[in-house]
Design a protein around this motif. Structure first.
Motif, PDB file in Angstrom:
ATOM      1  N   PRO A 131     -37.610 -18.460  58.274  1.00  0.00           N
ATOM      2  CA  PRO A 131     -36.459 -17.598  57.964  1.00  0.00           C
ATOM      3  C   PRO A 131     -35.921 -17.816  56.556  1.00  0.00           C
ATOM      4  N   ARG A 132     -35.870 -19.069  56.104  1.00  0.00           N
ATOM      5  CA  ARG A 132     -35.368 -19.335  54.753  1.00  0.00           C
ATOM      6  C   ARG A 132     -36.341 -18.852  53.679  1.00  0.00           C
ATOM      7  N   MET A 133     -37.628 -18.965  53.956  1.00  0.00           N
ATOM      8  CA  MET A 133     -38.617 -18.464  52.995  1.00  0.00           C
ATOM      9  C   MET A 133     -38.565 -16.944  52.921  1.00  0.00           C
ATOM     10  N   GLN A 134     -38.410 -16.293  54.065  1.00  0.00           N
ATOM     11  CA  GLN A 134     -38.290 -14.830  54.073  1.00  0.00           C
ATOM     12  C   GLN A 134     -37.031 -14.374  53.331  1.00  0.00           C
ATOM     13  N   ALA A 135     -35.931 -15.123  53.505  1.00  0.00           N
ATOM     14  CA  ALA A 135     -34.696 -14.776  52.794  1.00  0.00           C
ATOM     15  C   ALA A 135     -34.874 -14.956  51.288  1.00  0.00           C
ATOM     16  N   ALA A 136     -35.591 -16.007  50.885  1.00  0.00           N
ATOM     17  CA  ALA A 136     -35.842 -16.227  49.456  1.00  0.00           C
ATOM     18  C   ALA A 136     -36.698 -15.114  48.871  1.00  0.00           C
ATOM     19  N   ILE A 137     -37.655 -14.616  49.647  1.00  0.00           N
ATOM     20  CA  ILE A 137     -38.497 -13.507  49.191  1.00  0.00           C
ATOM     21  C   ILE A 137     -37.656 -12.237  49.031  1.00  0.00           C
ATOM     22  N   ARG A 138     -36.816 -11.954  50.033  1.00  0.00           N
ATOM     23  CA  ARG A 138     -35.976 -10.744  49.958  1.00  0.00           C
ATOM     24  C   ARG A 138     -34.993 -10.826  48.794  1.00  0.00           C
ATOM     25  N   GLY A 139     -34.493 -12.018  48.523  1.00  0.00           N
ATOM     26  CA  GLY A 139     -33.475 -12.183  47.487  1.00  0.00           C
ATOM     27  C   GLY A 139     -34.005 -12.562  46.122  1.00  0.00           C
ATOM     28  N   TYR A 140     -35.326 -12.523  45.938  1.00  0.00           N
ATOM     29  CA  TYR A 140     -35.905 -12.944  44.662  1.00  0.00           C
ATOM     30  C   TYR A 140     -35.384 -12.065  43.529  1.00  0.00           C
ATOM     31  N   ALA A 141     -34.892 -12.693  42.479  1.00  0.00           N
ATOM     32  CA  ALA A 141     -34.186 -11.962  41.422  1.00  0.00           C
ATOM     33  C   ALA A 141     -35.096 -11.056  40.600  1.00  0.00           C
ATOM     34  N   TRP A 142     -36.360 -11.445  40.436  1.00  0.00           N
ATOM     35  CA  TRP A 142     -37.255 -10.729  39.522  1.00  0.00           C
ATOM     36  C   TRP A 142     -38.211  -9.830  40.315  1.00  0.00           C
ATOM     37  N   ARG A 143     -37.679  -8.935  41.097  1.00  0.00           N
ATOM     38  CA  ARG A 143     -38.500  -8.143  42.000  1.00  0.00           C
ATOM     39  C   ARG A 143     -38.660  -6.691  41.561  1.00  0.00           C
ATOM     40  N   ASN A 144     -38.163  -6.331  40.387  1.00  0.00           N
ATOM     41  CA  ASN A 144     -38.228  -4.953  39.932  1.00  0.00           C
ATOM     42  C   ASN A 144     -39.422  -4.724  39.003  1.00  0.00           C
ATOM     43  N   ARG A 145     -39.905  -3.489  38.954  1.00  0.00           N
ATOM     44  CA  ARG A 145     -41.012  -3.162  38.065  1.00  0.00           C
ATOM     45  C   ARG A 145     -40.623  -3.478  36.623  1.00  0.00           C
ATOM     46  N   GLY A 146     -41.547  -4.101  35.932  1.00  0.00           N
ATOM     47  CA  GLY A 146     -41.281  -4.508  34.555  1.00  0.00           C
ATOM     48  C   GLY A 146     -40.780  -5.931  34.424  1.00  0.00           C
ATOM     49  N   ASP A 147     -40.445  -6.580  35.549  1.00  0.00           N
ATOM     50  CA  ASP A 147     -39.950  -7.958  35.493  1.00  0.00           C
ATOM     51  C   ASP A 147     -41.062  -8.970  35.249  1.00  0.00           C
ATOM     52  N   TYR A 148     -42.279  -8.650  35.706  1.00  0.00           N
ATOM     53  CA  TYR A 148     -43.384  -9.598  35.619  1.00  0.00           C
ATOM     54  C   TYR A 148     -43.750  -9.885  34.171  1.00  0.00           C
ATOM     55  N   ARG A 149     -43.901 -11.182  33.848  1.00  0.00           N
ATOM     56  CA  ARG A 149     -44.432 -11.591  32.544  1.00  0.00           C
ATOM     57  C   ARG A 149     -45.471 -12.675  32.788  1.00  0.00           C
ATOM     58  N   VAL A 150     -46.661 -12.489  32.232  1.00  0.00           N
ATOM     59  CA  VAL A 150     -47.732 -13.460  32.438  1.00  0.00           C
ATOM     60  C   VAL A 150     -47.305 -14.841  31.951  1.00  0.00           C
ATOM     61  N   TRP A 151     -46.680 -14.891  30.784  1.00  0.00           N
ATOM     62  CA  TRP A 151     -46.285 -16.175  30.185  1.00  0.00           C
ATOM     63  C   TRP A 151     -44.997 -15.997  29.425  1.00  0.00           C
ATOM     64  N   PRO A 152     -44.064 -16.910  29.558  1.00  0.00           N
ATOM     65  CA  PRO A 152     -44.091 -18.123  30.395  1.00  0.00           C
ATOM     66  C   PRO A 152     -43.601 -17.882  31.819  1.00  0.00           C
ATOM     67  N   GLY A 153     -43.302 -16.639  32.147  1.00  0.00           N
ATOM     68  CA  GLY A 153     -42.776 -16.259  33.440  1.00  0.00           C
ATOM     69  C   GLY A 153     -41.688 -15.218  33.237  1.00  0.00           C
ATOM     70  N   PRO A 154     -41.214 -14.666  34.334  1.00  0.00           N
ATOM     71  CA  PRO A 154     -41.565 -14.933  35.742  1.00  0.00           C
ATOM     72  C   PRO A 154     -42.895 -14.275  36.131  1.00  0.00           C
ATOM     73  N   ASN A 155     -43.767 -15.063  36.728  1.00  0.00           N
ATOM     74  CA  ASN A 155     -45.058 -14.563  37.179  1.00  0.00           C
ATOM     75  C   ASN A 155     -45.294 -14.987  38.625  1.00  0.00           C
ATOM     76  N   SER A 156     -46.552 -14.922  39.068  1.00  0.00           N
ATOM     77  CA  SER A 156     -46.848 -15.222  40.476  1.00  0.00           C
ATOM     78  C   SER A 156     -46.411 -16.615  40.869  1.00  0.00           C
ATOM     79  N   ASN A 157     -46.566 -17.573  39.973  1.00  0.00           N
ATOM     80  CA  ASN A 157     -46.224 -18.954  40.300  1.00  0.00           C
ATOM     81  C   ASN A 157     -44.717 -19.199  40.273  1.00  0.00           C
ATOM     82  N   THR A 158     -44.008 -18.448  39.420  1.00  0.00           N
ATOM     83  CA  THR A 158     -42.545 -18.512  39.439  1.00  0.00           C
ATOM     84  C   THR A 158     -42.025 -18.071  40.806  1.00  0.00           C
ATOM     85  N   PHE A 159     -42.605 -17.003  41.313  1.00  0.00           N
ATOM     86  CA  PHE A 159     -42.213 -16.464  42.620  1.00  0.00           C
ATOM     87  C   PHE A 159     -42.423 -17.497  43.728  1.00  0.00           C
TER      88      PHE A 159
END
Length: 258
Positions: A131-159
């Motif tokens: 439940p806490r992991m699901q809440a963290a996924i729903r509330g992740y701050a960088w979830r909008n298109r254009g938020d992803y940055r390969v380096w230094p982040g936020p990327n897949s590993n930041t998530f």
């Protein structure tokens, strides 16, 4: 000058040399077929969901696509609540909606590369975390298109690092070559480590220092991490990752009682 020479020698030994070795290994192994045709099928690392009623939490990591695999791995999260008959996989990607749900096979090869299990929990321990992991996924701050940055982040590993922040009892550190994991996803440049056993200073993901019992001693220079694992003695090197004991810590695998 002697101090500068020593610093340059250490940088060459612990950053440039490991990256050179990683490049050589990539040149030798590659991924076989071109990445567009590479196998992304199941590796059999997960039990059949329908025949496994217990809750499951897994974090996987595999070398990133094409030449970027020299430097970094891509991490993702797989969840299955108790009684569920299918796994749900969560990735953070550069295309489409960044938080990608079931875009790939839960335990599939990442464009031809077999993943490693970074963290595993089953049964009641997993059920308490989900439940806490699901809440963290729903509330992740960088979830909008254009938020992803390969380096230094936020990327897949930041998530994935942000999701693991929600469950400090997991006591797990992402691989040192999970570039982007140190990006301050919550805006805090000085914070407790995900395990809660130390402190991390991150200068926007471009540089930083981590000291913790679970995370060990780490120095981040331009996203490349070198350091020492104290709890399970090992070297942490850019490109090559962790070199030492089994990367899956005993505390990270929690089984249901009985």
């Amino acid at each position: 000058m002697p101090i500068l020479k020593a610093a340059l020698a250490l940088f060459a030994l612990f950053y440039l040399l490991p990256l050179g070795l990683s490049a050589g290994l990539y040149q030798r192994d590659g991924i076989g077929a071109g990445w567009r045709q590479a196998d992304r099928g199941s590796t059999g690392l997960l039990p059949d969901a329908a025949g496994h009623p217990a809750a499951v939490v897994r974090v996987f990591a595999a070398p990133t696509v094409r030449w970027r695999g020299i430097f970094a791995v891509h991490c993702w999260v797989v969840l299955k609540p108790e009684g569920a008959t299918a796994y749900t996989r969560y990735d953070y990607t550069a295309w489409g909606d960044p938080v990608r749900v079931n875009g790939f096979v839960a335990d599939g090869r990442w464009f031809g590369r077999v993943p490693e299990v970074v963290f595993a929990a089953d049964g009641t321990a997993a059920e308490a975390m989900i439940p806490r992991m699901q809440a963290a996924i729903r509330g992740y701050a960088w979830r909008n298109r254009g938020d992803y940055r390969v380096w230094p982040g936020p990327n897949s590993n930041t998530f994935v690092a942000a999701v693991l922040d929600a469950v400090p009892e997991a006591q797990v550190a992402l691989p040192p070559n999970a570039i982007g994991r140190d990006y301050p996803h919550d805006g805090r440049w000085l914070r407790a480590t995900p395990s809660g056993t130390g402190l991390r200073l991150s200068l926007g993901g471009y540089a930083g220092v981590t000291l913790g019992w679970v995370e060990g001693v780490e120095v981040n220079i331009l996203g490349a991490v070198a350091g020492l694992d104290l709890r399970r003695p090992a070297l942490k090197l850019p490109g090559l990752g962790r070199i030492g004991l089994d990367a899956l810590a005993a505390p990270a695998r929690a089984e249901a009682p009985g």
